[in-house]
Scaffold this motif. Structure first.
Motif, PDB file in Angstrom:
ATOM      1  N   HIS A 292       0.828  -1.209   0.000  1.00  0.00           N
ATOM      2  CA  HIS A 292       0.000   0.000   0.000  1.00  0.00           C
ATOM      3  C   HIS A 292       0.864   1.262   0.000  1.00  0.00           C
ATOM      4  O   HIS A 292       0.531   2.252  -0.670  1.00  0.00           O
ATOM      5  CB  HIS A 292      -0.921  -0.011   1.218  1.00  0.00           C
ATOM      6  CG  HIS A 292      -1.839   1.165   1.289  1.00  0.00           C
ATOM      7  ND1 HIS A 292      -2.933   1.322   0.458  1.00  0.00           N
ATOM      8  CD2 HIS A 292      -1.824   2.271   2.082  1.00  0.00           C
ATOM      9  CE1 HIS A 292      -3.551   2.446   0.743  1.00  0.00           C
ATOM     10  NE2 HIS A 292      -2.902   3.046   1.725  1.00  0.00           N
TER      11      HIS A 292
ATOM     12  N   ILE B   9       1.983   2.180  -3.493  1.00  0.00           N
ATOM     13  CA  ILE B   9       0.937   2.828  -4.285  1.00  0.00           C
ATOM     14  C   ILE B   9       0.784   4.290  -3.882  1.00  0.00           C
ATOM     15  O   ILE B   9       0.683   5.173  -4.742  1.00  0.00           O
ATOM     16  CB  ILE B   9      -0.405   2.091  -4.113  1.00  0.00           C
ATOM     17  CG1 ILE B   9      -0.257   0.591  -4.458  1.00  0.00           C
ATOM     18  CG2 ILE B   9      -1.478   2.736  -4.980  1.00  0.00           C
ATOM     19  CD1 ILE B   9       0.236   0.316  -5.856  1.00  0.00           C
TER      20      ILE B   9
ATOM     21  N   ILE C 110      -2.247   5.503 -12.474  1.00  0.00           N
ATOM     22  CA  ILE C 110      -2.380   4.519 -11.406  1.00  0.00           C
ATOM     23  C   ILE C 110      -3.308   3.383 -11.840  1.00  0.00           C
ATOM     24  O   ILE C 110      -3.080   2.211 -11.531  1.00  0.00           O
ATOM     25  CB  ILE C 110      -2.922   5.176 -10.125  1.00  0.00           C
ATOM     26  CG1 ILE C 110      -1.889   6.146  -9.538  1.00  0.00           C
ATOM     27  CG2 ILE C 110      -3.299   4.128  -9.097  1.00  0.00           C
ATOM     28  CD1 ILE C 110      -0.658   5.494  -8.989  1.00  0.00           C
ATOM     29  N   LYS C 111      -4.343   3.729 -12.591  1.00  0.00           N
ATOM     30  CA  LYS C 111      -5.274   2.713 -13.093  1.00  0.00           C
ATOM     31  C   LYS C 111      -4.554   1.751 -14.040  1.00  0.00           C
ATOM     32  O   LYS C 111      -4.790   0.537 -13.994  1.00  0.00           O
ATOM     33  CB  LYS C 111      -6.437   3.397 -13.818  1.00  0.00           C
ATOM     34  CG  LYS C 111      -7.497   2.431 -14.328  1.00  0.00           C
ATOM     35  CD  LYS C 111      -8.631   3.170 -15.032  1.00  0.00           C
ATOM     36  CE  LYS C 111      -9.668   2.197 -15.577  1.00  0.00           C
ATOM     37  NZ  LYS C 111     -10.754   2.907 -16.300  1.00  0.00           N
TER      38      LYS C 111
ATOM     39  N   LYS D 133      -2.533  -0.517 -11.979  1.00  0.00           N
ATOM     40  CA  LYS D 133      -3.374  -1.471 -11.255  1.00  0.00           C
ATOM     41  C   LYS D 133      -3.659  -2.706 -12.103  1.00  0.00           C
ATOM     42  O   LYS D 133      -3.803  -3.809 -11.565  1.00  0.00           O
ATOM     43  CB  LYS D 133      -4.687  -0.801 -10.847  1.00  0.00           C
ATOM     44  CG  LYS D 133      -5.553  -1.657  -9.934  1.00  0.00           C
ATOM     45  CD  LYS D 133      -6.784  -0.892  -9.460  1.00  0.00           C
ATOM     46  CE  LYS D 133      -7.602  -1.726  -8.488  1.00  0.00           C
ATOM     47  NZ  LYS D 133      -8.795  -0.987  -7.994  1.00  0.00           N
ATOM     48  N   LYS D 134      -3.727  -2.531 -13.405  1.00  0.00           N
ATOM     49  CA  LYS D 134      -3.964  -3.692 -14.272  1.00  0.00           C
ATOM     50  C   LYS D 134      -2.809  -4.680 -14.160  1.00  0.00           C
ATOM     51  O   LYS D 134      -3.016  -5.901 -14.186  1.00  0.00           O
ATOM     52  CB  LYS D 134      -4.132  -3.256 -15.728  1.00  0.00           C
ATOM     53  CG  LYS D 134      -4.463  -4.439 -16.643  1.00  0.00           C
ATOM     54  CD  LYS D 134      -4.603  -4.055 -18.088  1.00  0.00           C
ATOM     55  CE  LYS D 134      -4.886  -5.293 -18.938  1.00  0.00           C
ATOM     56  NZ  LYS D 134      -4.966  -4.986 -20.392  1.00  0.00           N
TER      57      LYS D 134
ATOM     58  N   ILE E 132      -0.932  -5.111 -11.524  1.00  0.00           N
ATOM     59  CA  ILE E 132      -1.069  -5.753 -10.214  1.00  0.00           C
ATOM     60  C   ILE E 132      -2.137  -6.840 -10.262  1.00  0.00           C
ATOM     61  O   ILE E 132      -1.963  -7.931  -9.712  1.00  0.00           O
ATOM     62  CB  ILE E 132      -1.422  -4.706  -9.140  1.00  0.00           C
ATOM     63  CG1 ILE E 132      -0.269  -3.709  -8.980  1.00  0.00           C
ATOM     64  CG2 ILE E 132      -1.723  -5.382  -7.810  1.00  0.00           C
ATOM     65  CD1 ILE E 132       1.048  -4.330  -8.591  1.00  0.00           C
ATOM     66  N   ARG E 133      -3.252  -6.555 -10.936  1.00  0.00           N
ATOM     67  CA  ARG E 133      -4.310  -7.573 -11.071  1.00  0.00           C
ATOM     68  C   ARG E 133      -3.786  -8.786 -11.831  1.00  0.00           C
ATOM     69  O   ARG E 133      -4.163  -9.929 -11.526  1.00  0.00           O
ATOM     70  CB  ARG E 133      -5.531  -6.984 -11.788  1.00  0.00           C
ATOM     71  CG  ARG E 133      -6.309  -5.983 -10.964  1.00  0.00           C
ATOM     72  CD  ARG E 133      -7.748  -5.850 -11.468  1.00  0.00           C
ATOM     73  NE  ARG E 133      -7.792  -5.556 -12.887  1.00  0.00           N
ATOM     74  CZ  ARG E 133      -7.825  -4.345 -13.407  1.00  0.00           C
ATOM     75  NH1 ARG E 133      -7.815  -3.287 -12.600  1.00  0.00           N
ATOM     76  NH2 ARG E 133      -7.882  -4.148 -14.701  1.00  0.00           N
TER      77      ARG E 133
ATOM     78  N   ASP F  93      -3.653  -7.700  -2.157  1.00  0.00           N
ATOM     79  CA  ASP F  93      -3.845  -6.579  -3.077  1.00  0.00           C
ATOM     80  C   ASP F  93      -3.339  -5.286  -2.442  1.00  0.00           C
ATOM     81  O   ASP F  93      -3.904  -4.802  -1.453  1.00  0.00           O
ATOM     82  CB  ASP F  93      -5.338  -6.440  -3.397  1.00  0.00           C
ATOM     83  CG  ASP F  93      -5.612  -5.377  -4.454  1.00  0.00           C
ATOM     84  OD1 ASP F  93      -4.650  -4.741  -4.917  1.00  0.00           O
ATOM     85  OD2 ASP F  93      -6.793  -5.189  -4.816  1.00  0.00           O
TER      86      ASP F  93
ATOM     87  N   PHE G 134      -3.679  -2.396  -3.468  1.00  0.00           N
ATOM     88  CA  PHE G 134      -4.613  -1.297  -3.718  1.00  0.00           C
ATOM     89  C   PHE G 134      -5.752  -1.236  -2.704  1.00  0.00           C
ATOM     90  O   PHE G 134      -6.570  -0.316  -2.765  1.00  0.00           O
ATOM     91  CB  PHE G 134      -5.195  -1.410  -5.131  1.00  0.00           C
ATOM     92  CG  PHE G 134      -4.306  -0.824  -6.187  1.00  0.00           C
ATOM     93  CD1 PHE G 134      -4.359   0.535  -6.496  1.00  0.00           C
ATOM     94  CD2 PHE G 134      -3.399  -1.613  -6.856  1.00  0.00           C
ATOM     95  CE1 PHE G 134      -3.532   1.079  -7.458  1.00  0.00           C
ATOM     96  CE2 PHE G 134      -2.563  -1.080  -7.829  1.00  0.00           C
ATOM     97  CZ  PHE G 134      -2.631   0.272  -8.130  1.00  0.00           C
TER      98      PHE G 134
ATOM     99  N   TYR H  54      -6.846   2.108  -1.108  1.00  0.00           N
ATOM    100  CA  TYR H  54      -6.485   3.238  -1.968  1.00  0.00           C
ATOM    101  C   TYR H  54      -7.724   3.713  -2.720  1.00  0.00           C
ATOM    102  O   TYR H  54      -8.414   2.917  -3.358  1.00  0.00           O
ATOM    103  CB  TYR H  54      -5.406   2.840  -2.972  1.00  0.00           C
ATOM    104  CG  TYR H  54      -5.130   3.908  -4.020  1.00  0.00           C
ATOM    105  CD1 TYR H  54      -4.290   4.973  -3.732  1.00  0.00           C
ATOM    106  CD2 TYR H  54      -5.731   3.842  -5.273  1.00  0.00           C
ATOM    107  CE1 TYR H  54      -4.036   5.955  -4.680  1.00  0.00           C
ATOM    108  CE2 TYR H  54      -5.487   4.825  -6.225  1.00  0.00           C
ATOM    109  CZ  TYR H  54      -4.638   5.873  -5.922  1.00  0.00           C
ATOM    110  OH  TYR H  54      -4.406   6.857  -6.870  1.00  0.00           O
TER     111      TYR H  54
END
Length: 382
Positions: free
Chosen positions: A163, A166, A188-189, A192-193, A195-196, A207, A209, A212
């Protein structure tokens, strides 16, 4: 931090050897997930205490075996403690690999991000637009720069992404890179992909995120007025490139088509509509939907102007459209020369169609674009 951690020894009776002994195993259970390790010791099932998980009796053989199992158990506890200090989160499989000397290989962030971008690039034109690839490339570049700024290294183990990572990345985008809120949120989006993707592959168990929150802010952009469009239309430039960019921009204003949609237009996209007038039948790239656009007289005039242009003839397109970057750059130059006070880029052309159109086609336009209060805004330009 793990919530539960348990150890127990057991024997596998389904693997009894010819001499009647069974192998002893150690079961490691962390947060409900188990992994078994062979203790490399064997015992007669009759001499094994199932409830106490150890050898029965006070014989020297039983004592020696139990001491060995206790020592092995302590090694597991020590390894688990050490891994928690280094990684904060341990799985039964990772602990097993540590004990067996077959530690899971470190997975670094940048190669994973680059592999994702390579796959996107291979699918450009099928599942992804060129602009999507460029955004991911920029996101990767920013991620690399942030890691160097924060950690003084070129890459980072994905298990180290938490966290705090991020939040620091978000701060860096807004402060060092001086990104506006919406720009920072979009980068950031994109991150995030990745990270997913890591979580889907089981490379991350938590996770980063979680907790966040960042939201896009609504931005009101100024529309071009009829007078401003007319000023641009009437302005003649000494440079052919500026005249060309102006014409393509005006065509976008008259049709409501985005840059990429205009760039792909060919003569085959122009056909007669049910009203007997010329229309553009095309497919919008951004929304992946088909669309029909009535051609106003000024739009037809621009098509005729470039029908014999060498690039249009050779490439079978309606207009010699430059790259999006160059179009925006030249548009800014045009705006400065015609003294339009508020800054505009190519992507704002589509708002103008809301403000004016031909009364003769008002209803068709309203249905095509589904703009509210359209009829109250239109004027007769015929």
């Amino acid at each position: 931090m793990n919530k539960t951690f348990n150890l127990l020894f057991f024997i596998k009776k389904n693997k009894i050897r010819t001499n009647g002994t069974a192998p002893i195993y150690l079961r490691i259970t962390i947060d409900g997930k188990a992994a078994d390790i062979a203790a490399k010791r064997y015992i007669d099932p009759q001499k094994w205490d199932v409830k106490a998980h150890k050898a029965v009796g006070n014989s020297q053989e039983a004592k020696t075996l139990n001491i060995y199992l206790k020592t092995l158990e302590q090694q597991v506890y020590d390894s688990h403690y050490q891994m928690l200090k280094e990684e904060d989160f341990v799985t039964s499989e990772s602990l097993k690999s540590k004990l067996l000397g077959t530690d899971i290989s470190t997975r670094m962030l940048i190669p994973i991000f680059q592999d994702h971008n390579d796959k996107v690039e291979a699918l450009v034109g099928q599942d992804f637009a060129p602009g999507t690839l460029e955004r991911y490339k920029t996101s990767l570049k920013h991620t690399q720069e942030f890691i160097i700024w924060k950690y003084k290294t070129s890459d980072i183990d994905i298990t180290k992404i938490d966290h705090a990572f991020i939040m620091d990345y978000d701060f860096w985008l807004r402060s060092v890179r001086k990104c506006a809120n919406n720009t920072a949120v979009k980068y950031i989006k994109n991150f995030k992909k990745i990270i997913r993707l890591c979580m889907a592959n089981g490379w991350l168990s938590k996770d980063p995120f979680l907790g966040y929150k960042a939201k896009l802010k609504a931005i009101e952009r100024p529309y071009l007025t009829k007078e401003e469009i007319q000023t641009i239309y009437e302005k003649e430039f000494a440079s052919d490139r500026l005249n060309q960019v102006r014409d393509i921009f005006l065509f976008s204003c008259y049709t409501g088509l985005a840059y990429i949609d205009v760039k792909k237009l060919s003569k085959s996209h122009v056909n007669l509509g049910i009203d007997g007038d010329k229309w553009i039948f095309t497919h919008r790239q951004k929304t992946d939907t088909s669309t029909r656009v009535p051609l106003l007289p000024l739009a037809q005039e621009l098509i005729l102007k470039y029908e014999d242009h060498p690039e249009c003839v050779n490439s079978n397109v309606l207009f010699p459209v430059l790259s999006n970057q160059k179009m925006n750059s030249y548009l800014k130059e045009i705006v400065n020369r015609v003294d339009i006070s508020h800054r505009k880029t190519y992507i704002r052309h589509d708002c103008y169609i809301v403000q004016w159109c031909s009364n003769r086609k008002c209803k068709q336009n309203a249905r095509s674009y589904q703009y509210k209060n359209h009829s109250a805004l239109c004027e007769d330009l015929g």
